[in-house]
Design an enzyme around this catalytic site. Structure first.
Site, PDB file in Angstrom:
ATOM      1  N   PHE A 127     -13.192   2.227  -8.408  1.00 46.59           N
ATOM      2  CA  PHE A 127     -11.868   2.394  -8.997  1.00 46.59           C
ATOM      3  C   PHE A 127     -11.995   3.230 -10.283  1.00 46.59           C
ATOM      4  CE2 PHE A 127      -8.147   0.834 -11.365  1.00 46.59           C
ATOM      5  CZ  PHE A 127      -7.172   0.906 -10.385  1.00 46.59           C
ATOM      6  N   ASP A 204     -16.713  -6.257 -10.769  1.00 45.64           N
ATOM      7  CA  ASP A 204     -15.259  -6.184 -10.827  1.00 45.64           C
ATOM      8  C   ASP A 204     -14.733  -6.895  -9.583  1.00 45.64           C
ATOM      9  OD1 ASP A 204     -12.552  -5.543 -10.754  1.00 45.64           O
ATOM     10  OD2 ASP A 204     -12.882  -3.708 -11.909  1.00 45.64           O
ATOM     11  N   ARG A 378      -3.050   2.293   2.830  1.00 45.14           N
ATOM     12  CA  ARG A 378      -3.780   1.046   2.585  1.00 45.14           C
ATOM     13  C   ARG A 378      -2.854  -0.140   2.851  1.00 45.14           C
ATOM     14  NH1 ARG A 378      -6.052  -0.524  -3.360  1.00 45.14           N
ATOM     15  NH2 ARG A 378      -3.815  -0.654  -3.687  1.00 45.14           N
TER      16      ARG A 378
HETATM   17  C1  LIG Z   1      -6.588  -3.016 -10.060  1.00 45.42           C
HETATM   18  C2  LIG Z   1      -7.940  -2.721 -10.599  1.00 45.42           C
HETATM   19  C3  LIG Z   1      -8.150  -2.533 -11.972  1.00 45.42           C
HETATM   20  C4  LIG Z   1      -6.998  -2.533 -12.928  1.00 45.42           C
HETATM   21  O1  LIG Z   1      -7.378  -2.563 -14.268  1.00 45.42           O
HETATM   22  P1  LIG Z   1      -6.265  -2.792 -15.378  1.00 45.42           P
HETATM   23  O2  LIG Z   1      -6.993  -2.751 -16.635  1.00 45.42           O
HETATM   24  O3  LIG Z   1      -5.603  -4.107 -15.068  1.00 45.42           O
HETATM   25  O4  LIG Z   1      -5.244  -1.704 -15.236  1.00 45.42           O
HETATM   26  C5  LIG Z   1      -9.450  -2.308 -12.404  1.00 45.42           C
HETATM   27  N1  LIG Z   1     -10.478  -2.246 -11.530  1.00 45.42           N
HETATM   28  C6  LIG Z   1     -10.303  -2.428 -10.201  1.00 45.42           C
HETATM   29  C7  LIG Z   1     -11.470  -2.374  -9.276  1.00 45.42           C
HETATM   30  C8  LIG Z   1      -9.026  -2.643  -9.694  1.00 45.42           C
HETATM   31  O5  LIG Z   1      -8.834  -2.797  -8.393  1.00 45.42           O
END
Ligand SMILES: *Cc1c(COP(=O)(O)O)cnc(C)c1O
Length: 418
Positions: A127, A204, A378
């Site tokens: 991400f 994550d 998705r």
């Molecule tokens: C949705 C998501 C985020 C979102 O991060 P925010 O700080 O809440 O905007 C981060 N990492 C992953 C892998 C995600 O899927």
């Protein structure tokens, strides 16, 4: 043989989680086939009353005196997430800040704990915020980034990751479930490989929490972060969670020295001296209203039970893949997720050259997936409130849009949010 709607209905009839659907606003009556619970989970019916209670009674009447109960909201709701969803022990999870900020905090703390090592490892297909935070921390510290390539559909090959680990690597940042393909990584195996190389892993769990079994304690995981507004249904912008294994907490120090992590906070002492436990990863005043919404969502997930949710997630995506094979593949739609249900989270991605136009056509017909680059639709049938017939109906609409080519009437140009 493609499954019939009656077969999907039979799966719903046998679904032990079927009753949870009625506990979400709109799920029974908005007519949507909502397949984007992995981006923004539906709202629990209880949430507005919980927010109103905090606003009217605790804030409106209780005023500043309510801080006596609010002060521990980060660790209290953190424990609900940890024990109810993540398989962590009490005192290992904190609700605070956003996923991006929590990742920064834990990444810097972990890098500090591995002095003399000058490399960070992340996945080239992770991400964006994860890759950007890694790049930013590396730039600030003069470290190098090793971006490990991953197959965009099949996910990361553990052997490729292992090849990037050596005595120079301080920290690895990795998603347990890939945001695009849904590919699942073996948390215990990667944690062990990194430990062998002397590195820490920050997981994550944004697309994993509430979707797959996570037993962080058994996996020996050291550090993790994740969202609460996806499968945990905490609402837009809900605060994130961070996890730090108990044995590591005193050894780590996060980089934003705020008063909410301070020992004897209201002594207003001269120097920063963080509390020993998970509280040291707090920075400032917690978002009390937003945390009340997270609490409602997390309690529902914990009540459903992560084992049952994960099993239903695999069954829903298996039905989706069967129908996509039967109905969509002849129109040039390809599976862009691992085919083995044990190797994916609770969402599935399909590839088609006109994915963005298809997404718009689906949304217009009451089917809500989302678009992901470069050419992906998705679909996240969140197991807590999505029925098997919703998946069947959604794929039936998808087939219709391909057959009558109605997607051709939608612009190729993308909107700001996809
Ligand atoms: C949705 C998501 C985020 C979102 O991060 P925010 O700080 O809440 O905007 C981060 N990492 C992953 C892998 C995600 O899927």
């Amino acid at each position: 043989m493609d499954p019939t709607r009656a077969a999907a209905q039979a799966l719903d009839d046998a679904d032990p989680l079927a009753g949870f659907r009625a506990r979400f606003t709109g799920a029974g009556d908005d007519g949507l086939r909502y397949l984007d619970g992995n981006s923004l989970g539906r709202m629990p019916r209880e949430t507005p009353a919980a927010l109103a209670r905090v606003a009217e009674q605790e804030w409106g009447r209780g005023l500043v005196g309510s801080w006596a109960s609010w002060i521990d909201v980060g660790t209290r709701v953190g424990d609900l997430v940890g024990t109810g969803v993540l398989g962590a022990r009490p005192g290992e999870v904190l609700l605070a800040d956003s996923t991006s900020v929590d990742l920064y905090k834990l990444l810097v703390a972990a890098a500090d704990a591995r002095p003399g090592r000058d490399a960070l490892v992340c996945c080239a297909d992770d991400f964006p915020t994860d890759r950007y935070v890694v790049a930013g921390v590396a730039a600030a510290r003069g470290m190098t980034v090793r971006e490990v390539p991953a197959d965009v559909d099949e996910g990361l090959d553990p052997a490729v990751l292992a090849g990037a680990l050596d005595g120079r690597v301080a920290v690895v940042v990795l998603s347990a479930v890939a945001y695009r393909s849904g590919a699942l990584v073996d948390v215990a195996a990667v944690t062990a490989a990194a430990r062998e190389a002397g590195a820490l892993v920050v997981w994550d769990l944004s697309h994993a929490a509430g979707a797959v079994e996570l037993d962080l304690a058994a996996a020996g995981a050291d550090l993790a972060v994740g969202c609460t507004y996806k499968y945990l249904n905490g609402g837009p912008g809900a605060p994130a969670f961070l996890y730090v294994r108990r044995e590591l907490q005193e050894e780590l120090r996060q980089p934003i020295w705020g008063w909410f992590g301070q020992r004897d906070q209201f002594a207003m002492g001269p120097a920063y001296d963080p509390v020993p436990g998970i509280g040291r990863f707090a920075v400032g005043t917690p978002p009390v209203l937003a945390a009340a919404a997270v609490e409602v969502g997390v309690r529902l997930v914990a009540e459903a039970g992560i084992g049952r949710l994960a099993a239903k997630g695999r069954a829903l995506t298996a039905l989706l893949v069967d129908l996509a094979d039967a109905w969509l593949a002849p129109h040039g739609v390809a599976l862009a997720s691992p085919r083995d249900p044990a190797r994916r989270g609770a969402h599935v991605t399909l590839a088609h050259p006109h994915a963005w136009q298809l997404t718009q056509a689906l949304v217009d017909r009451g089917v809500v997936p989302d678009f992901r680059t470069p050419d992906r639709v998705r679909l996240g049938p969140a197991p807590l409130y999505t029925r098997f017939v919703d998946v069947w109906d959604a794929l039936d609409v998808f087939r219709g849009v391909l057959e009558d080519r109605s997607w051709e009437g939608y612009p190729e140009e993308r909107s700001r949010v996809t």
